[in-house]
Design a protein around this motif. Structure first.
Motif, PDB file in Angstrom:
ATOM      1  N   ASP A  70     -23.246 -17.581  64.603  1.00  0.00           N
ATOM      2  CA  ASP A  70     -22.489 -16.486  64.009  1.00  0.00           C
ATOM      3  C   ASP A  70     -21.007 -16.825  64.133  1.00  0.00           C
ATOM      4  N   TYR A 121     -20.808  -9.205  66.464  1.00  0.00           N
ATOM      5  CA  TYR A 121     -21.961  -9.995  66.923  1.00  0.00           C
ATOM      6  C   TYR A 121     -22.733  -9.255  68.008  1.00  0.00           C
ATOM      7  N   HIS A 152     -26.673  -9.009  65.120  1.00  0.00           N
ATOM      8  CA  HIS A 152     -26.572 -10.349  64.554  1.00  0.00           C
ATOM      9  C   HIS A 152     -27.957 -10.842  64.150  1.00  0.00           C
ATOM     10  N   PHE A 207     -22.850 -17.220  69.196  1.00  0.00           N
ATOM     11  CA  PHE A 207     -21.546 -16.876  68.618  1.00  0.00           C
ATOM     12  C   PHE A 207     -20.502 -17.917  69.000  1.00  0.00           C
TER      13      PHE A 207
END
Length: 283
Positions: free
Chosen positions: A23, A38, A42, A48
């Motif tokens: 992400d 996030y 997500h 992330f």
């Protein structure tokens, strides 16, 4: 491996143990918005990476707003997320792909090409009712990411400066036409562009949030660049992020050999001795 992947394709291979979803959501006006989004929700299993903290290096005031990260440090972070030579990385964001494209290109710079950008990004995943999760995702196995740096993927400010007197490549600016012309500049202290640069706003690569077909992109890029070989195309923008979107679009269109001027306009305009086409000259 194709540079972009559709939601349906990702869903078909969702249980592949070597697939790592990243992400990359970010908001330039609110640097913590991406991480907060996030943590709220997500794609299931996604990790992330933060544009400023992970996908950029230390600011000096002279190296642009998003300088290249230290390769060894980025490699350590990638290994901690379970990414190695056998992994298949899929990156996504919620802005049409520029932040995901930044990761895609950095991975290629590190010598890793098994990465794709999710076409349509977060919105497309939600529309397809894809699997979601919240909170930080766990990493089952940490590994070692080996760097095979590809320095030829980049050009420096010195190379761009030398190119003004001895042309070897063409610079393409991914900023909007307004910012290219030096109007409405809010991110950098000087409005304008590098002399001789062409302009291709990165959002022109998309149609309703999805990448245009390879055929359409091929024609549009050829219309812009004429017969200039794609190996002589150097992409830049404000800080080396949306330029990666143009590099990704080049790949979708079948053009190889594009390079990145990572420092881009924010680095270029930090040195007033460098030639610039300023907004006053365009009036």
């Amino acid at each position: 491996m194709h540079a972009v992947i559709s939601v349906s394709q990702l869903q078909q291979q969702f249980n592949d143990p070597k697939r790592v979803i990243i992400d990359c959501r970010h908001d330039l006006s609110d640097p913590q918005a991406g991480r907060n989004a996030y943590l709220t929700s997500h794609i299931k299993g996604a990790q992330f990476l933060h544009l400023d903290e992970d996908l950029a290096g230390v600011l000096t005031g002279k190296n642009g707003r998003h300088p290249l990260p230290d390769p060894a440090l980025l490699a350590k972070k990638l290994g901690a997320l379970g990414i190695d030579a056998q992994s298949h990385v899929v990156a996504y964001d919620a802005s049409g792909g520029p932040f995901a494209a930044r990761l895609w290109f950095l991975l290629r710079w590190l010598g890793f090409e098994r990465c794709q950008v999710l076409d349509g990004g977060w919105a497309a995943w939600l529309q397809a009712e894809g699997a979601l999760a919240s909170g930080p995702a766990t990493v089952s196995v940490q590994t070692e990411f080996l760097v095979q740096l590809q320095p030829d993927y980049m050009v420096t400010a010195d190379a761009v400066l030398a190119n003004l007197s001895t042309p070897q490549f063409t610079v393409i600016d991914a900023r909007s036409a307004e910012r290219f012309a030096g109007r409405g500049e809010t991110l950098d202290p000087v409005g304008g562009h590098i002399p001789g640069a062409k302009n291709r706003f990165f959002m022109l690569n998309l149609d309703q949030g999805y990448f245009k077909s390879s055929e359409q992109l091929h024609q549009e890029w050829r219309d812009l660049m004429g017969e200039i070989p794609s190996t002589e195309w150097v992409q830049q923008c404000g800080s080396g992020v949306t330029a990666c979107h143009n590099l990704l679009a080049m790949e979708v269109a079948g053009f190889k050999g594009g390079r990145l001027y990572a420092g881009s306009w924010s680095e270029w305009c930090s040195d007033t001795s460098r030639p610039m086409v300023l907004s006053s000259e365009l009036a």
